[in-house]
Motif scaffolding. Structure first.
Motif, PDB file in Angstrom:
ATOM      1  N   THR A  20      -8.716  -4.193   3.217  1.00 21.84           N
ATOM      2  CA  THR A  20      -9.600  -4.492   2.096  1.00 21.84           C
ATOM      3  C   THR A  20     -11.029  -4.396   2.619  1.00 21.84           C
ATOM      4  O   THR A  20     -11.362  -5.022   3.622  1.00 21.84           O
ATOM      5  CB  THR A  20      -9.339  -5.901   1.535  1.00 21.84           C
ATOM      6  OG1 THR A  20      -7.962  -6.027   1.171  1.00 21.84           O
ATOM      7  CG2 THR A  20     -10.210  -6.163   0.315  1.00 21.84           C
ATOM      8  N   SER A  21     -11.851  -3.588   1.955  1.00 20.26           N
ATOM      9  CA  SER A  21     -13.227  -3.424   2.417  1.00 20.26           C
ATOM     10  C   SER A  21     -14.137  -3.152   1.229  1.00 20.26           C
ATOM     11  O   SER A  21     -13.673  -2.988   0.094  1.00 20.26           O
ATOM     12  CB  SER A  21     -13.332  -2.273   3.424  1.00 20.26           C
ATOM     13  OG  SER A  21     -13.356  -1.033   2.761  1.00 20.26           O
ATOM     14  N   SER A  22     -15.413  -3.062   1.514  1.00 19.68           N
ATOM     15  CA  SER A  22     -16.401  -2.811   0.459  1.00 19.68           C
ATOM     16  C   SER A  22     -16.204  -1.455  -0.202  1.00 19.68           C
ATOM     17  O   SER A  22     -16.645  -1.244  -1.326  1.00 19.68           O
ATOM     18  CB  SER A  22     -17.814  -2.903   1.039  1.00 19.68           C
ATOM     19  OG  SER A  22     -17.983  -1.942   2.075  1.00 19.68           O
ATOM     20  N   ILE A  23     -15.550  -0.513   0.482  1.00 20.15           N
ATOM     21  CA  ILE A  23     -15.375   0.840  -0.085  1.00 20.15           C
ATOM     22  C   ILE A  23     -14.019   1.017  -0.759  1.00 20.15           C
ATOM     23  O   ILE A  23     -13.707   2.104  -1.232  1.00 20.15           O
ATOM     24  CB  ILE A  23     -15.581   1.932   0.986  1.00 20.15           C
ATOM     25  CG1 ILE A  23     -14.564   1.806   2.122  1.00 20.15           C
ATOM     26  CG2 ILE A  23     -17.011   1.894   1.515  1.00 20.15           C
ATOM     27  CD1 ILE A  23     -14.584   2.969   3.100  1.00 20.15           C
ATOM     28  N   GLY A  24     -13.227  -0.052  -0.813  1.00 22.75           N
ATOM     29  CA  GLY A  24     -11.967   0.074  -1.521  1.00 22.75           C
ATOM     30  C   GLY A  24     -10.928  -0.909  -1.029  1.00 22.75           C
ATOM     31  O   GLY A  24     -10.946  -1.343   0.119  1.00 22.75           O
ATOM     32  N   MET A  85      -4.370 -12.955   2.016  1.00 24.92           N
ATOM     33  CA  MET A  85      -3.058 -12.811   1.373  1.00 24.92           C
ATOM     34  C   MET A  85      -2.895 -11.437   0.722  1.00 24.92           C
ATOM     35  O   MET A  85      -1.839 -10.804   0.830  1.00 24.92           O
ATOM     36  CB  MET A  85      -2.859 -13.923   0.339  1.00 24.92           C
ATOM     37  CG  MET A  85      -2.651 -15.292   0.954  1.00 24.92           C
ATOM     38  SD  MET A  85      -2.119 -16.534  -0.264  1.00 24.92           S
ATOM     39  CE  MET A  85      -3.626 -16.778  -1.176  1.00 24.92           C
ATOM     40  N   VAL A  86      -3.922 -10.974   0.047  1.00 20.75           N
ATOM     41  CA  VAL A  86      -3.872  -9.675  -0.619  1.00 20.75           C
ATOM     42  C   VAL A  86      -3.671  -8.547   0.399  1.00 20.75           C
ATOM     43  O   VAL A  86      -2.863  -7.624   0.207  1.00 20.75           O
ATOM     44  CB  VAL A  86      -5.163  -9.450  -1.435  1.00 20.75           C
ATOM     45  CG1 VAL A  86      -5.314  -8.001  -1.839  1.00 20.75           C
ATOM     46  CG2 VAL A  86      -5.183 -10.353  -2.665  1.00 20.75           C
ATOM     47  N   THR A  87      -4.412  -8.622   1.503  1.00 23.50           N
ATOM     48  CA  THR A  87      -4.350  -7.563   2.509  1.00 23.50           C
ATOM     49  C   THR A  87      -3.019  -7.593   3.252  1.00 23.50           C
ATOM     50  O   THR A  87      -2.415  -6.536   3.531  1.00 23.50           O
ATOM     51  CB  THR A  87      -5.524  -7.698   3.503  1.00 23.50           C
ATOM     52  OG1 THR A  87      -6.743  -7.832   2.769  1.00 23.50           O
ATOM     53  CG2 THR A  87      -5.623  -6.485   4.401  1.00 23.50           C
ATOM     54  N   ALA A 191      -0.864  -8.717  13.109  1.00 26.43           N
ATOM     55  CA  ALA A 191      -2.215  -9.006  13.607  1.00 26.43           C
ATOM     56  C   ALA A 191      -3.203  -8.805  12.469  1.00 26.43           C
ATOM     57  O   ALA A 191      -3.217  -7.754  11.828  1.00 26.43           O
ATOM     58  CB  ALA A 191      -2.572  -8.097  14.781  1.00 26.43           C
ATOM     59  N   MET A 192      -4.011  -9.820  12.226  1.00 23.91           N
ATOM     60  CA  MET A 192      -4.995  -9.770  11.147  1.00 23.91           C
ATOM     61  C   MET A 192      -6.394  -9.977  11.698  1.00 23.91           C
ATOM     62  O   MET A 192      -6.623 -10.868  12.505  1.00 23.91           O
ATOM     63  CB  MET A 192      -4.708 -10.856  10.103  1.00 23.91           C
ATOM     64  CG  MET A 192      -5.762 -10.962   8.991  1.00 23.91           C
ATOM     65  SD  MET A 192      -5.501 -12.379   7.886  1.00 23.91           S
ATOM     66  CE  MET A 192      -3.983 -11.907   7.088  1.00 23.91           C
ATOM     67  N   GLY A 193      -7.317  -9.139  11.271  1.00 22.27           N
ATOM     68  CA  GLY A 193      -8.736  -9.402  11.463  1.00 22.27           C
ATOM     69  C   GLY A 193      -9.243  -9.952  10.146  1.00 22.27           C
ATOM     70  O   GLY A 193      -9.348  -9.228   9.151  1.00 22.27           O
ATOM     71  N   ALA A 194      -9.495 -11.249  10.083  1.00 19.52           N
ATOM     72  CA  ALA A 194      -9.778 -11.922   8.817  1.00 19.52           C
ATOM     73  C   ALA A 194     -11.228 -11.735   8.377  1.00 19.52           C
ATOM     74  O   ALA A 194     -12.118 -11.482   9.192  1.00 19.52           O
ATOM     75  CB  ALA A 194      -9.453 -13.409   8.922  1.00 19.52           C
ATOM     76  N   LEU A 195     -11.447 -11.871   7.075  1.00 17.15           N
ATOM     77  CA  LEU A 195     -12.797 -11.805   6.515  1.00 17.15           C
ATOM     78  C   LEU A 195     -13.617 -12.993   7.003  1.00 17.15           C
ATOM     79  O   LEU A 195     -13.271 -14.152   6.748  1.00 17.15           O
ATOM     80  CB  LEU A 195     -12.720 -11.823   4.985  1.00 17.15           C
ATOM     81  CG  LEU A 195     -14.046 -12.019   4.241  1.00 17.15           C
ATOM     82  CD1 LEU A 195     -14.990 -10.855   4.491  1.00 17.15           C
ATOM     83  CD2 LEU A 195     -13.813 -12.204   2.746  1.00 17.15           C
ATOM     84  N   MET A 196     -14.695 -12.732   7.717  1.00 18.25           N
ATOM     85  CA  MET A 196     -15.634 -13.774   8.107  1.00 18.25           C
ATOM     86  C   MET A 196     -16.720 -13.841   7.041  1.00 18.25           C
ATOM     87  O   MET A 196     -17.582 -12.964   6.959  1.00 18.25           O
ATOM     88  CB  MET A 196     -16.235 -13.493   9.481  1.00 18.25           C
ATOM     89  CG  MET A 196     -17.170 -14.588   9.963  1.00 18.25           C
ATOM     90  SD  MET A 196     -17.825 -14.324  11.625  1.00 18.25           S
ATOM     91  CE  MET A 196     -16.452 -14.916  12.607  1.00 18.25           C
ATOM     92  N   CYS A 241     -11.318  -6.936   5.750  1.00 15.96           N
ATOM     93  CA  CYS A 241     -10.145  -7.585   6.333  1.00 15.96           C
ATOM     94  C   CYS A 241      -9.131  -6.485   6.641  1.00 15.96           C
ATOM     95  O   CYS A 241      -8.946  -5.570   5.827  1.00 15.96           O
ATOM     96  CB  CYS A 241      -9.546  -8.601   5.363  1.00 15.96           C
ATOM     97  SG  CYS A 241      -8.003  -9.382   5.925  1.00 15.96           S
ATOM     98  N   GLY A 242      -8.510  -6.556   7.805  1.00 18.62           N
ATOM     99  CA  GLY A 242      -7.502  -5.571   8.173  1.00 18.62           C
ATOM    100  C   GLY A 242      -6.261  -6.242   8.728  1.00 18.62           C
ATOM    101  O   GLY A 242      -6.346  -7.271   9.407  1.00 18.62           O
TER     102      GLY A 242
END
Length: 415
Positions: A20-24, A85-87, A191-196, A241-242
């Motif tokens: 999930t990112s700013s571009i989609g 959760m969405v990602t 493995a998650m890189g969470a939204l900070m 978030c990835g």
């Protein structure tokens, strides 16, 4: 203890991704925008992120919530929790994890202090009426709330924890997930890189520190994010978030027979330095160790996804490390030039960007790379290019002297 001369560590593969990112939202939208070089940079508008000064960044569009996500959990989740959760739902479905024993699934969430903007807003709202602070704040202010949300939503019963590595958190989480599988603690590890979700306070402090870009491009936000360009003046924040799913190749083959790539080598090392300044020696050390673990000579690397934040000092040192590790021949682009710097999420999102480029045999452009530093490097500039990519290396660094590198190899049976 009896030696095992024939023992061979199992191959580790990536079988699912979510982004999930700013571009989609989702890997299809993300990849499409990435290859087109589309961006969402502008003056940030979220409440709690606007103060006396304005800050350029890239914020998420409205989220689309899958039906499977609990509406009860969503109601009390922070933005970081909702995006997590969405990602994860996308990666979970991609890897078909409904068919795996939940006690053998683990979750490592990279990052710390995820919800600073929400905490700032809570303080501003309730500082004159503390008795009305919502009870859920007693849970949500902790980083482990993201573990609780995700394990409840997806029924995960194996290990789950958060791990902070500043801007290297996403790759640190991946390394921890791989090592958990190697130790046989779980069969599958997410493995998650969470939204900070940073607030005005972090934006102001990071700008004062000289890390976040100034207001030089206040009237031209699209021009502000320029990793490795001579006119760079700091990173530009981007919400993201990835999530990736890692498992042993034999386990994956029995379940579904598909993988994105093999994880062949990695390393993490410290600079013995509390401060934000990067270390040439530390970066060279992890690059060489990751290549050694992957059993690859430098000339075998086809593509590098660098840390590349737009830092005045950091970009120079990273390019010198790349050149001195004999990697100047490999293609380089900067994913942050399109989506901004996701801080704790960056390392994982950039692994996903690498996987999608490997799959498509195409490399995305680097926005605003008009006068690149490192003139002898093999830059991908303002247009996407075709490229057959077999072996890659991703680099990610963080404040406090953290350096990481991860090598991947295209999985020939494909996905």
């Amino acid at each position: 203890m009896r030696s095992m001369p024939n023992y061979k560590e199992p191959e580790l593969v990536i079988t699912g991704v979510g982004v999930t990112s700013s571009i989609g939202q989702g890997k299809t939208a993300f990849a499409s925008a990435l290859f087109k070089g589309q961006h969402a940079f502008g003056v940030m508008q979220r409440p709690g992120r606007k103060g006396e000064a304005s800050f350029i960044g890239a914020e998420l569009p409205s989220l689309s919530y899958p039906e499977a996500i609990s509406k009860r959990l969503l109601r009390t989740a922070s933005l970081s929790g909702q995006v997590a959760m969405v990602t994860l739902q996308e990666a979970w479905d991609d890897a078909q994890l409904d068919h795996v024993d939940p006690s053998r699934i683990g979750l490592v969430i990279g990052g710390s202090n995820f919800q600073q903007r929400e905490l700032y807003q809570t303080y501003e709202t309730y500082r004159e009426k503390m008795y009305f602070v919502p009870p859920t704040y007693g849970l949500s202010f902790m980083d482990t709330d993201l573990c609780g949300l995700c394990t409840e939503q997806f029924g995960i019963q194996g290990l789950a924890y958060t791990i902070g590595g500043a801007s290297a958190s996403g790759q640190v989480a991946i390394i921890q997930a791989m090592e958990a599988i190697q130790a046989n603690r779980v069969d599958v590890c997410i493995a998650m890189g969470a939204l900070m979700d940073i607030s005005y306070l972090e934006c102001q402090a990071l700008r004062s520190l000289g890390a976040m870009g100034s207001d030089r491009y206040a009237d031209e936000p699209a021009m502000a994010c320029r990793p490795f360009d001579q006119m760079r003046d700091g990173f530009i924040y981007g919400e993201s978030c990835g999530v990736i799913v890692i498992e042993r190749s034999d386990f994956a083959m029995k379940r579904q027979g598909k993988s994105y790539a093999k994880l062949t080598g990695w390393d993490m090392g410290m600079d013995r330095n509390r401060n934000p300044n990067p270390s040439y020696e530390g970066e060279v050390r992890v690059i060489k160790r990751a290549l050694e673990k992957a059993k690859l000579s430098p000339e075998k690397i086809d593509y590098i996804n660098p840390h590349g934040t737009g830092s005045v000092v950091g970009d120079e040192i990273e390019i010198k490390a790349i050149q001195d590790c004999n990697l100047s021949h490999a293609y380089i682009n900067a994913t942050k030039s399109i989506i901004g710097h996701g801080l704790s999420a960056a390392g994982t999102v950039e692994i996903i960007a690498t996987l999608l480029q490997m799959k498509e045999s195409r490399l995305h452009p680097t926005r605003n790379l008009e006068g690149p530093i490192g003139v002898n490097c093999n830059w991908v500039k303002n247009e996407p290019i075709p490229a057959v990519i077999h072996n890659t290396i991703n680099l990610s660094m963080g404040f406090g002297g953290i350096n990481t590198a991860i090598c991947m190899q295209k999985y020939e049976s494909g996905i």
